[in-house]
Design an enzyme around this catalytic site. Structure first.
Site, PDB file in Angstrom:
ATOM      1  N   TYR A  99       0.845  -1.196   0.000  1.00 39.34           N
ATOM      2  CA  TYR A  99       0.000   0.000   0.000  1.00 39.34           C
ATOM      3  C   TYR A  99       0.886   1.255   0.000  1.00 39.34           C
ATOM      4  O   TYR A  99       0.590   2.238  -0.667  1.00 39.34           O
ATOM      5  CB  TYR A  99      -0.936  -0.003   1.213  1.00 39.34           C
ATOM      6  CG  TYR A  99      -1.908  -1.159   1.179  1.00 39.34           C
ATOM      7  CD1 TYR A  99      -3.087  -1.087   0.438  1.00 39.34           C
ATOM      8  CD2 TYR A  99      -1.650  -2.329   1.877  1.00 39.34           C
ATOM      9  CE1 TYR A  99      -3.972  -2.150   0.383  1.00 39.34           C
ATOM     10  CE2 TYR A  99      -2.529  -3.400   1.838  1.00 39.34           C
ATOM     11  CZ  TYR A  99      -3.691  -3.310   1.087  1.00 39.34           C
ATOM     12  OH  TYR A  99      -4.564  -4.363   1.039  1.00 39.34           O
ATOM     13  N   ASN A 123     -12.132  -2.071  -5.439  1.00 42.08           N
ATOM     14  CA  ASN A 123     -11.892  -2.469  -6.822  1.00 42.08           C
ATOM     15  C   ASN A 123     -13.080  -3.317  -7.298  1.00 42.08           C
ATOM     16  O   ASN A 123     -13.353  -4.366  -6.719  1.00 42.08           O
ATOM     17  CB  ASN A 123     -10.586  -3.271  -6.894  1.00 42.08           C
ATOM     18  CG  ASN A 123     -10.411  -3.996  -8.204  1.00 42.08           C
ATOM     19  OD1 ASN A 123     -10.914  -3.587  -9.239  1.00 42.08           O
ATOM     20  ND2 ASN A 123      -9.683  -5.103  -8.159  1.00 42.08           N
ATOM     21  N   CYS A 131      -6.026  -6.703  -7.298  1.00 44.44           N
ATOM     22  CA  CYS A 131      -5.890  -6.136  -5.954  1.00 44.44           C
ATOM     23  C   CYS A 131      -5.337  -7.169  -4.968  1.00 44.44           C
ATOM     24  O   CYS A 131      -4.804  -6.799  -3.919  1.00 44.44           O
ATOM     25  CB  CYS A 131      -7.218  -5.565  -5.475  1.00 44.44           C
ATOM     26  SG  CYS A 131      -8.604  -6.690  -5.590  1.00 44.44           S
ATOM     27  N   HIS A 132      -5.405  -8.444  -5.324  1.00 45.05           N
ATOM     28  CA  HIS A 132      -4.853  -9.489  -4.454  1.00 45.05           C
ATOM     29  C   HIS A 132      -3.329  -9.414  -4.373  1.00 45.05           C
ATOM     30  O   HIS A 132      -2.722 -10.008  -3.488  1.00 45.05           O
ATOM     31  CB  HIS A 132      -5.297 -10.884  -4.924  1.00 45.05           C
ATOM     32  CG  HIS A 132      -4.868 -11.226  -6.319  1.00 45.05           C
ATOM     33  ND1 HIS A 132      -5.567 -10.816  -7.430  1.00 45.05           N
ATOM     34  CD2 HIS A 132      -3.804 -11.934  -6.775  1.00 45.05           C
ATOM     35  CE1 HIS A 132      -4.963 -11.257  -8.525  1.00 45.05           C
ATOM     36  NE2 HIS A 132      -3.884 -11.944  -8.147  1.00 45.05           N
ATOM     37  N   GLU A 158      -0.319 -17.878  -8.494  1.00 41.15           N
ATOM     38  CA  GLU A 158       0.629 -17.119  -9.308  1.00 41.15           C
ATOM     39  C   GLU A 158       2.082 -17.421  -8.960  1.00 41.15           C
ATOM     40  O   GLU A 158       2.997 -16.789  -9.482  1.00 41.15           O
ATOM     41  CB  GLU A 158       0.346 -15.619  -9.162  1.00 41.15           C
ATOM     42  CG  GLU A 158      -0.987 -15.227  -9.758  1.00 41.15           C
ATOM     43  CD  GLU A 158      -1.240 -13.732  -9.748  1.00 41.15           C
ATOM     44  OE1 GLU A 158      -0.288 -12.950  -9.520  1.00 41.15           O
ATOM     45  OE2 GLU A 158      -2.394 -13.343  -9.991  1.00 41.15           O
TER      46      GLU A 158
END
Length: 167
Positions: A99, A123, A131-132, A158
């Site tokens: 952030y 979002n 946003c993850h 991912e």
């Protein structure tokens, strides 16, 4: 008019919402801010955009790295939210930022992490607008509107080693 269709992902069901030309929402069932700014009841119909989104999601969950540009997005929010969401779109697959990093990229370092977190949390297009991939500067897996478990699953999907992150 707006349209919707359900889609089953390996980590939970999502609702995909579009108008005739753009994807305007993708939410996990039951997540915070479900349907966001959408005021009218969507008509169940698989538009061209919804079908493109489903193909994008199929590829993503099959281990490919489809580009965000493959789906036409319409992000409805304040100018501040849009500036944060644009940064989210630039986070590479398999990477995370904080952030605080977002505040720096906005050139607003004195902006609170809460303000950035609020924009990230609102979002309207989960997964595709990633946003993850945002974590706390203290290595916390804080703040994901559809829950920390889903955030962890997406990060693991991912290839991100989440063992260094805490809840």
């Amino acid at each position: 008019m707006i349209y919707s269709s359900n889609y089953k992902t390996p980590i939970g069901d999502v609702l995909i919402v579009s108008n005739e030309d753009y994807l305007i929402g993708l939410w996990f069932k039951g997540q915070k801010y479900f349907l966001g700014n959408i005021k009218e009841e969507p008509i169940k119909k698989e538009t061209k955009v919804i079908l493109q989104t489903k193909k994008w999601l199929d590829r993503y969950f099959n281990g490919e790295k489809p580009s965000i540009s493959e789906v036409k997005l319409l992000l409805d929010g304040s100018e501040f939210q849009k500036s944060v969401w644009k940064i989210l779109c630039d986070i590479p697959y398999g990477e995370v930022i904080t952030y605080k990093d977002i505040s720096k990229l906005l050139k607003k370092e004195k902006m609170s992490a809460q303000a950035v977190g609020g924009a990230v949390g609102h979002n309207p297009i989960s997964i595709i607008v990633p946003c993850h991939r945002v974590v706390g500067s203290n290595n916390s897996l804080t703040g994901y509107a559809s829950g920390i478990e889903n955030k962890k699953k997406l990060l693991i999907h991912e290839g991100i080693d989440i063992s260094k992150y805490k809840e």
